[in-house]
Scaffold this active site. Structure first.
Site, PDB file in Angstrom:
ATOM      1  N   ARG A  53       0.833  -1.205   0.000  1.00 38.23           N
ATOM      2  CA  ARG A  53       0.000   0.000   0.000  1.00 38.23           C
ATOM      3  C   ARG A  53       0.867   1.255   0.000  1.00 38.23           C
ATOM      4  NH1 ARG A  53      -4.486   0.760   4.585  1.00 38.23           N
ATOM      5  NH2 ARG A  53      -2.620   1.058   5.854  1.00 38.23           N
ATOM      6  N   ARG A 101      10.874  26.447  -0.270  1.00 36.32           N
ATOM      7  CA  ARG A 101       9.414  26.299  -0.348  1.00 36.32           C
ATOM      8  C   ARG A 101       8.868  26.753  -1.693  1.00 36.32           C
ATOM      9  NH1 ARG A 101       4.629  28.566   0.245  1.00 36.32           N
ATOM     10  NH2 ARG A 101       2.966  27.325   1.191  1.00 36.32           N
ATOM     11  N   LYS A 148      -2.826   7.198   1.277  1.00 41.48           N
ATOM     12  CA  LYS A 148      -2.600   7.378   2.718  1.00 41.48           C
ATOM     13  C   LYS A 148      -1.657   8.567   2.897  1.00 41.48           C
ATOM     14  CE  LYS A 148      -2.150   4.457   6.820  1.00 41.48           C
ATOM     15  NZ  LYS A 148      -3.309   5.027   7.515  1.00 41.48           N
ATOM     16  N   GLU A 181     -16.403   5.972   5.885  1.00 39.89           N
ATOM     17  CA  GLU A 181     -15.474   5.302   6.802  1.00 39.89           C
ATOM     18  C   GLU A 181     -15.351   6.131   8.068  1.00 39.89           C
ATOM     19  OE1 GLU A 181     -11.432   5.071   5.243  1.00 39.89           O
ATOM     20  OE2 GLU A 181     -11.640   7.028   4.284  1.00 39.89           O
ATOM     21  N   LEU A 205     -10.048   4.797   2.362  1.00 35.18           N
ATOM     22  CA  LEU A 205      -8.756   4.131   2.352  1.00 35.18           C
ATOM     23  C   LEU A 205      -8.992   2.619   2.271  1.00 35.18           C
ATOM     24  CD1 LEU A 205      -5.644   4.622   2.731  1.00 35.18           C
ATOM     25  CD2 LEU A 205      -6.015   3.821   5.071  1.00 35.18           C
TER      26      LEU A 205
HETATM   27  N1  PMP Z   1      -9.531   4.638   6.932  1.00 40.79           N
HETATM   28  C1  PMP Z   1      -8.783   5.675   7.358  1.00 40.79           C
HETATM   29  C2  PMP Z   1      -9.164   7.055   6.953  1.00 40.79           C
HETATM   30  C3  PMP Z   1      -7.657   5.447   8.165  1.00 40.79           C
HETATM   31  O1  PMP Z   1      -6.897   6.474   8.587  1.00 40.79           O
HETATM   32  C4  PMP Z   1      -7.349   4.117   8.563  1.00 40.79           C
HETATM   33  C5  PMP Z   1      -6.199   3.836   9.482  1.00 40.79           C
HETATM   34  N2  PMP Z   1      -4.979   4.036   8.858  1.00 40.79           N
HETATM   35  C6  PMP Z   1      -8.161   3.071   8.088  1.00 40.79           C
HETATM   36  C7  PMP Z   1      -9.245   3.375   7.271  1.00 40.79           C
HETATM   37  C8  PMP Z   1      -7.872   1.646   8.456  1.00 40.79           C
HETATM   38  O2  PMP Z   1      -6.795   1.157   7.702  1.00 40.79           O
HETATM   39  P1  PMP Z   1      -5.876  -0.024   8.238  1.00 40.79           P
HETATM   40  O3  PMP Z   1      -6.767  -1.173   8.554  1.00 40.79           O
HETATM   41  O4  PMP Z   1      -4.963  -0.310   7.119  1.00 40.79           O
HETATM   42  O5  PMP Z   1      -5.198   0.505   9.461  1.00 40.79           O
END
Ligand code: PMP
Length: 302
Positions: A53, A101, A148, A181, A205
């Site tokens: 990822r 910058r 991420k 989420e 994510l």
């Molecule tokens: N969604 C978001 C917005 C997150 O920040 C996270 C945590 N990193 C997750 C879902 C869960 O992802 P993971 O199971 O890979 O930690």
């Protein structure tokens, strides 16, 4: 057990001694990506999934000079070993590095690559079974939530608002009240006999925990649909009959017992959630060479 330890651009040092340049683009522009990996029994859980990822995030922000995946495969286990951490987490961050910058990419960039490990205590069965409350908020994040990225301001504000409302986690809602989420977790609902979660898209994510929950549920013959559902489907149509839980690396699966003012189920973790939690915890324990923990289902009945 163990202590914090930092890896920063090729060196290992105490976390408090790490120094980043003022004009690091991660600091000034949020021009970076990250990962969080769980450590259990000194092992990095599902490391390959996290590194894959990370590579996807790096490619998405065109930071391909930092082909770090291969290096981190060796650095991260060493970091955990040298820190002597049995249980905790590793945070990894890669930025486009320091440069005067300017929005345009520096050419060539000098990426900042860092990772640190921090020990913590695993949650107790009582903490898990207490469940969590979600606080619904409008999703004001950008349209690339699949990356991420370290641009977490919308999540910071949403999670702070959730805390001030007496909840444990924010619940990001899209137009029409679509459940996307959590602030830092994916969200599942067991509705009408089907385990539902938002499909993969630019709006969420692709959680590693989500991936493994889906795999375990399918293996167990639990009907699964990666299909949008709305908050009303949980809070109005069948709050007493549905189950909701969050999924994330640091918190595993957390039963949701309240969303806004609405109590979910009977206010306690539901049977499907607990079954998945037990299977999940058992699988992770076996993966890292630990005895499977006692089932939570039995504790709830007791
Ligand atoms: N969604 C978001 C917005 C997150 O920040 C996270 C945590 N990193 C997750 C879902 C869960 O992802 P993971 O199971 O890979 O930690």
């Amino acid at each position: 057990m163990g202590s914090e330890l930092l890896y920063l651009n090729g060196s290992f040092l105490p976390l408090s001694e790490g120094r980043i340049e003022v004009e690091d683009r991660g600091f000034q522009l949020g021009d970076g990506v990250y990962e969080v990996i769980k450590v259990m029994n000194g092992c990095l859980v599902w490391l390959a999934d996290h590194l894959a990822r990370l590579e996807r995030s790096l490619a998405a922000v065109r930071l391909t000079e930092a082909a770090v995946g291969h290096e981190l495969e060796e650095i991260l286990p060493r970091l955990v070993r040298e820190a002597g951490v049995a249980y905790g987490s590793v945070y990894v961050q890669v930025t486009r590095g320091p440069a005067p910058r300017e929005f345009i990419f520096p050419r060539p960039p000098r990426p900042t690559v860092l990772a640190y490990v921090r020990p913590s205590e695993p949650p107790t069965p009582a903490e898990i079974l207490a469940g969590v409350a979600l606080h619904p908020v409008e999703d004001l994040r950008w349209a690339r939530c699949d990356i991420k990225s370290t641009n977490l301001l919308a999540a910071v504000l949403a999670k702070e608002e959730a805390k001030e409302a007496g909840a444990d986690e924010a619940l990001f809602l899209g137009p029409g009240g679509v459940v996307r989420e959590g602030g830092s977790s994916n969200v599942f609902a067991f509705l009408g006999g089907v385990l539902r979660t938002h499909p993969l898209s630019n709006r969420i994510l692709a959680g590693i925990t989500r991936l493994h929950v889906l795999r375990i549920a399918r293996r167990e013959g639990i009907p699964v649909e990666e299909r949008e559902f709305s908050l009303t489907e949980i809070t109005e149509q069948a709050p007493a009959d549905c189950e909701v839980f969050t999924a994330s690396t640091t918190k595993d699966l957390r039963p949701v017992v309240r969303v806004g003012d609405q109590v979910i189920g009977d206010g306690r973790p539901g049977p499907v959630t607990l079954r998945l939690l037990d299977l999940f915890r058992r699988e992770q324990a076996l993966l890292v060479g630990l005895e499977p923990p006692p089932a939570l289902t039995s504790r709830l009945q007791g």
